[in-house]
Design an enzyme around this catalytic site. Sequence first.
Site, PDB file in Angstrom:
ATOM      1  N   HIS A   1       0.868  -1.276  -0.046  1.00 50.99           N
ATOM      2  CA  HIS A   1       0.021  -0.035   0.064  1.00 50.99           C
ATOM      3  C   HIS A   1       0.858   1.211   0.144  1.00 50.99           C
ATOM      4  CE1 HIS A   1      -2.902   2.935   1.568  1.00 50.99           C
ATOM      5  NE2 HIS A   1      -3.930   2.215   1.418  1.00 50.99           N
TER       6      HIS A   1
ATOM      7  N   ASP B   1       3.143  -4.237   8.321  1.00 51.35           N
ATOM      8  CA  ASP B   1       1.646  -3.724   8.194  1.00 51.35           C
ATOM      9  C   ASP B   1       0.888  -4.640   8.366  1.00 51.35           C
ATOM     10  OD1 ASP B   1      -0.301  -2.199   7.313  1.00 51.35           O
ATOM     11  OD2 ASP B   1       0.410  -1.776   5.341  1.00 51.35           O
TER      12      ASP B   1
ATOM     13  N   GLN C   1      -4.506  -5.101   7.121  1.00 53.64           N
ATOM     14  CA  GLN C   1      -5.369  -6.003   6.405  1.00 53.64           C
ATOM     15  C   GLN C   1      -5.316  -7.436   7.056  1.00 53.64           C
ATOM     16  OE1 GLN C   1      -7.742  -5.313   3.908  1.00 53.64           O
ATOM     17  NE2 GLN C   1      -6.871  -3.384   3.648  1.00 53.64           N
TER      18      GLN C   1
ATOM     19  N   LYS D   1     -10.817  -0.786   9.914  1.00 54.10           N
ATOM     20  CA  LYS D   1     -10.661  -1.890   9.363  1.00 54.10           C
ATOM     21  C   LYS D   1     -10.948  -3.148  10.252  1.00 54.10           C
ATOM     22  CE  LYS D   1      -7.460  -0.292   5.806  1.00 54.10           C
ATOM     23  NZ  LYS D   1      -8.228  -0.128   4.610  1.00 54.10           N
TER      24      LYS D   1
ATOM     25  N   CYS E   1      -4.707   2.484  -3.703  1.00 58.09           N
ATOM     26  CA  CYS E   1      -3.424   2.917  -3.149  1.00 58.09           C
ATOM     27  C   CYS E   1      -2.348   1.924  -3.316  1.00 58.09           C
ATOM     28  CB  CYS E   1      -3.783   3.048  -1.667  1.00 58.09           C
ATOM     29  SG  CYS E   1      -4.782   4.445  -1.373  1.00 58.09           S
TER      30      CYS E   1
END
Length: 419
Positions: free
Chosen positions: A136, A213, A216, A239, A377
């Site tokens: 991302h 990261d 997700q 999220k 993104c």
Amino acid sequence: MTLTVDRPVAADVPAYDVARVRRDFPILATRMNDRPLVYLDTAASAQKPAIVIDTLKRFYEQDYANIHRGVYDLSQRATAADDAARRKVQRFLGAADWREIVFTRNATEAINLVAASFLRPRLQAGDEVLVTEMEHHANIVPWQLAADAVGAKVVAAPVSDTGELSLDAFVDRITPRTRMIAVAWVSNVLGTVNPVHELVRIAHARDIPILIDAAQAVQHIPVDVQDLDADFLVFSGHKLYGPSGVGVLYGKATHLEAMPPYQGGGDMIDRVSFAGTTWNEIPFKFEAGTPDIAGIVALGAAIDYVEALGLEAIAAHESEVLAYATRAINQLPGVRIIGTAREKCSVLTFAMEGVHPQDIGALLDLDGIAVRTGHHCAMPLHERFGLAASARASIGLYTTHEDIDAFVASLRRVGEMLQ
């Protein structure tokens, strides 16, 4: 556990009542364009259960005050609620110390904090930061800003045609000048689940710090940061079925204690004078100004909700729905799925021959179906696959076969109309 489109559901996973779960989300009862809402954009931002909405409302009605400095009862209650939410995040991530949990606005700000405060003072001309092609923008641009300031550079490990990261190619990109590694646990475009435990091992064998990261990942995969052993991990509350405006940075205490402040003012100070200022202890050293107190408390409620359902049960449900959707889309003429990794979760990104993704999104919306269109993104990844844009349907804990049926039927009509 990770999710895969061809793995059978474990027999010991409890039955998952998605119809009951959907009743917890008021917005799913609404209609769009006189059709039932089919929400397939959870990877961008998840919808909110009633417990999160009610927590926000109740906190503002009954408990709101600024935190940490008030001696009156209302401020003490608000502070206690904020502190309790931080400890919920600590438990959710398996962190050893609540001081390792820093509240930010989102995962993007958390990465910027690490790039500016941890990496930038350690970076010199000619140094490198290693990421992957599937990142991302939030896990590319902050490192570029830090690198550009000193003449360093960001290097990307390649992604295969199936959307998988080659460990050999990843290792080949590591050089004696690599000062930081930053990798998505789950790709927001491909759905690929990266082998982050192995990537952390590779990084630490070379004495290189690594950031994961997990924006997700945390809503799909159980996390134990002590077992993972990453130096930093980030995620966004919105999220994880929580409110927008609040995110989390996990950092090892030894790193956080050595890092300078990222922003100044408010509760990040110890003592201020014109001769100089000293800083508060971690994590408060990185939390300048009044935080999103209500959002933090509501994030705690979102964690309670997800934990009550059980991440394993959620993952099993989502894996089955993803497999169902993958089979259905693969039968549509002219539709190509972008990202067919052996280990993936929750995301179906696709292109339709002869049809612009923007048109796909607009026509699906007429049927009440919400999908994401554009580059998500992730412009470098789209360039890698020869695409300017794509369409993305993403699955959440409330997604049903009926949602997928409506989506595929509408997509078929789009193809018949425009191809």
